[in-house]
Design an enzyme around this catalytic site. Sequence first.
Site, PDB file in Angstrom:
ATOM      1  CB  SER A  44      -0.913   0.033   1.220  1.00 37.48           C
ATOM      2  OG  SER A  44      -1.294  -1.252   1.589  1.00 37.48           O
ATOM      3  CB  SER A  46       6.382  -0.124   0.222  1.00 39.56           C
ATOM      4  OG  SER A  46       5.464  -1.156   0.568  1.00 39.56           O
ATOM      5  CE  LYS A  63       7.896  -2.168   3.057  1.00 37.12           C
ATOM      6  NZ  LYS A  63       7.177  -3.185   3.837  1.00 37.12           N
ATOM      7  CG  ASP A 157      -0.310  -9.210   9.805  1.00 39.29           C
ATOM      8  OD1 ASP A 157      -1.274 -10.007   9.833  1.00 39.29           O
ATOM      9  OD2 ASP A 157      -0.191  -8.345   8.913  1.00 39.29           O
ATOM     10  CE  LYS A 159      -1.169 -10.970   6.338  1.00 40.43           C
ATOM     11  NZ  LYS A 159      -2.270 -10.123   5.836  1.00 40.43           N
ATOM     12  CG  ASN A 162       2.869 -10.822   6.416  1.00 34.33           C
ATOM     13  OD1 ASN A 162       2.922 -10.256   5.328  1.00 34.33           O
ATOM     14  ND2 ASN A 162       2.080 -10.407   7.409  1.00 34.33           N
ATOM     15  CG  ASP A 175       3.961  -6.921   6.815  1.00 37.14           C
ATOM     16  OD1 ASP A 175       4.253  -5.849   7.397  1.00 37.14           O
ATOM     17  OD2 ASP A 175       2.873  -7.089   6.244  1.00 37.14           O
ATOM     18  CB  THR A 202      -4.576 -10.487   8.771  1.00 35.73           C
ATOM     19  OG1 THR A 202      -3.462  -9.718   8.324  1.00 35.73           O
ATOM     20  CG2 THR A 202      -5.431 -10.884   7.587  1.00 35.73           C
TER      21      THR A 202
HETATM   22  P1  ATP Z   1       0.918  -3.841   2.544  1.00 35.37           P
HETATM   23  O1  ATP Z   1       1.902  -2.757   2.825  1.00 35.37           O
HETATM   24  O2  ATP Z   1      -0.210  -3.369   1.710  1.00 35.37           O
HETATM   25  O3  ATP Z   1       0.503  -4.620   3.754  1.00 35.37           O
HETATM   26  P2  ATP Z   1       2.976  -5.671   1.823  1.00 35.37           P
HETATM   27  O4  ATP Z   1       3.290  -5.776   3.247  1.00 35.37           O
HETATM   28  O5  ATP Z   1       2.901  -6.916   1.016  1.00 35.37           O
HETATM   29  O6  ATP Z   1       1.638  -4.880   1.576  1.00 35.37           O
HETATM   30  P3  ATP Z   1       5.583  -4.820   0.965  1.00 35.37           P
HETATM   31  O7  ATP Z   1       6.266  -5.225   2.188  1.00 35.37           O
HETATM   32  O8  ATP Z   1       5.979  -3.536   0.322  1.00 35.37           O
HETATM   33  O9  ATP Z   1       4.022  -4.678   1.145  1.00 35.37           O
HETATM   34  O10 ATP Z   1       5.762  -5.953  -0.100  1.00 35.37           O
HETATM   35  C1  ATP Z   1       5.196  -5.882  -1.391  1.00 35.37           C
HETATM   36  C2  ATP Z   1       5.429  -7.202  -2.126  1.00 35.37           C
HETATM   37  O11 ATP Z   1       6.811  -7.315  -2.452  1.00 35.37           O
HETATM   38  C3  ATP Z   1       5.116  -8.422  -1.283  1.00 35.37           C
HETATM   39  O12 ATP Z   1       3.810  -8.852  -1.486  1.00 35.37           O
HETATM   40  C4  ATP Z   1       6.111  -9.448  -1.746  1.00 35.37           C
HETATM   41  O13 ATP Z   1       5.549 -10.199  -2.795  1.00 35.37           O
HETATM   42  C5  ATP Z   1       7.267  -8.628  -2.279  1.00 35.37           C
HETATM   43  N1  ATP Z   1       8.377  -8.624  -1.317  1.00 35.37           N
HETATM   44  C6  ATP Z   1       8.416  -7.960  -0.139  1.00 35.37           C
HETATM   45  N2  ATP Z   1       9.567  -8.184   0.506  1.00 35.37           N
HETATM   46  C7  ATP Z   1      10.284  -9.023  -0.262  1.00 35.37           C
HETATM   47  C8  ATP Z   1      11.567  -9.657  -0.138  1.00 35.37           C
HETATM   48  N3  ATP Z   1      12.344  -9.445   0.930  1.00 35.37           N
HETATM   49  N4  ATP Z   1      11.980 -10.473  -1.123  1.00 35.37           N
HETATM   50  C9  ATP Z   1      11.182 -10.694  -2.194  1.00 35.37           C
HETATM   51  N5  ATP Z   1       9.976 -10.147  -2.375  1.00 35.37           N
HETATM   52  C10 ATP Z   1       9.515  -9.316  -1.434  1.00 35.37           C
END
Ligand code: ATP
Length: 316
Positions: A44, A46, A63, A157, A159, A162, A175, A202
């Site tokens: 949301s 990032s 990120k 969180d 799940k 994550n 997360d 969640t």
């Molecule tokens: P929100 O902020 O809406 O709860 P989110 O927690 O999934 O969403 P991000 O942490 O920005 O948001 O991650 C976005 C997506 O990027 C994730 O759904 C995942 O598929 C991918 N991602 C995040 N971290 C990694 C990582 N360390 N390695 C590989 N892919 C990642």
Amino acid sequence: SLTHTTGGSEPTLSTEVDDPSHPLYHHRRIVSDFDYGDILGEGSYSTVLIGKDKRTGKQYAVKRLDKAHIVKNNKVKYVMIERDALSRMNHPGIVKLYWTYKDNRSLYFVLDLARSGELYTYVRRLAPFDLETAKFYAAEILLAIEHIHERGVIHRDIKPENILLDDSMHIKVTDFGSAKIIDENNQQEGEDTAGTRSFVGTAEYVSPELLRSDRVSKEADMWAFGCVIYQMLSGKSPFKAPTDYLIFQKIKNLEYVMPDEFPSAAKDIIQKLLTSDPEQRFGSQTLGGIQAMKDHPFFDGVDWENIFNLTAPPLK
Ligand code: ATP
């Protein structure tokens, strides 16, 4: 994710660390130290990109968080918590935060790259997992949770979305935006530092004590862990309903079906984890903590010391 807060004032938005005692203070990095490649995913607030360290060639997940968007939506506190919780972690089953830096528009977190995506995707496509596979992933998740708790954090969180997977299909828990940093000497949650009351997590994985608005403790992660084991063995989470309200009703009433075909050790551990009273829940200190869980028959044969060095069982 659900995040509702009231009260509290927002700190200024910078994740740059100016405290020399902070683990991230040393070896500072800047935006131009990395080459940026494919987008791995979007959240949301990032975007997560592949970033290659120009000096070493090593690839990371970077990120990138949009500062204006975070401030506008009052998420500054959660970004700070995510940084502080992640920077306490040092475990093969948890995404490691290497550096943070910023430019005018964005904050950047340099993280372990978990190239194989979310456990959720595999659960949705392939569950029910066979017992060996479910046991393997449950064991890795348990070790990650143990480390999180040892470092004074409640994840809040847990799940399948994550729980990321790396190239060799081992887990990397991610997360920490809903995490709670607790005093190591005090297992119970006090008031939030900003004087707020918060509901995070969640719906499907929320523990009954959180719905009763009791104090939330480490045992909340154990409840969610029970939901994840159930989900790996059946394909769906135990408390499913069309609306959050109906999900909460089911959780409060402990209304779930234990499938007949679950192995008896699985039924037993799930039932012990999905216990309403956190003090009577498996994993709580009164019941022998995480060690008692490791000794449960569900985990028979698990090589706890070495699991992250083993070949992961096939996810077909
Ligand atoms: P929100 O902020 O809406 O709860 P989110 O927690 O999934 O969403 P991000 O942490 O920005 O948001 O991650 C976005 C997506 O990027 C994730 O759904 C995942 O598929 C991918 N991602 C995040 N971290 C990694 C990582 N360390 N390695 C590989 N892919 C990642």
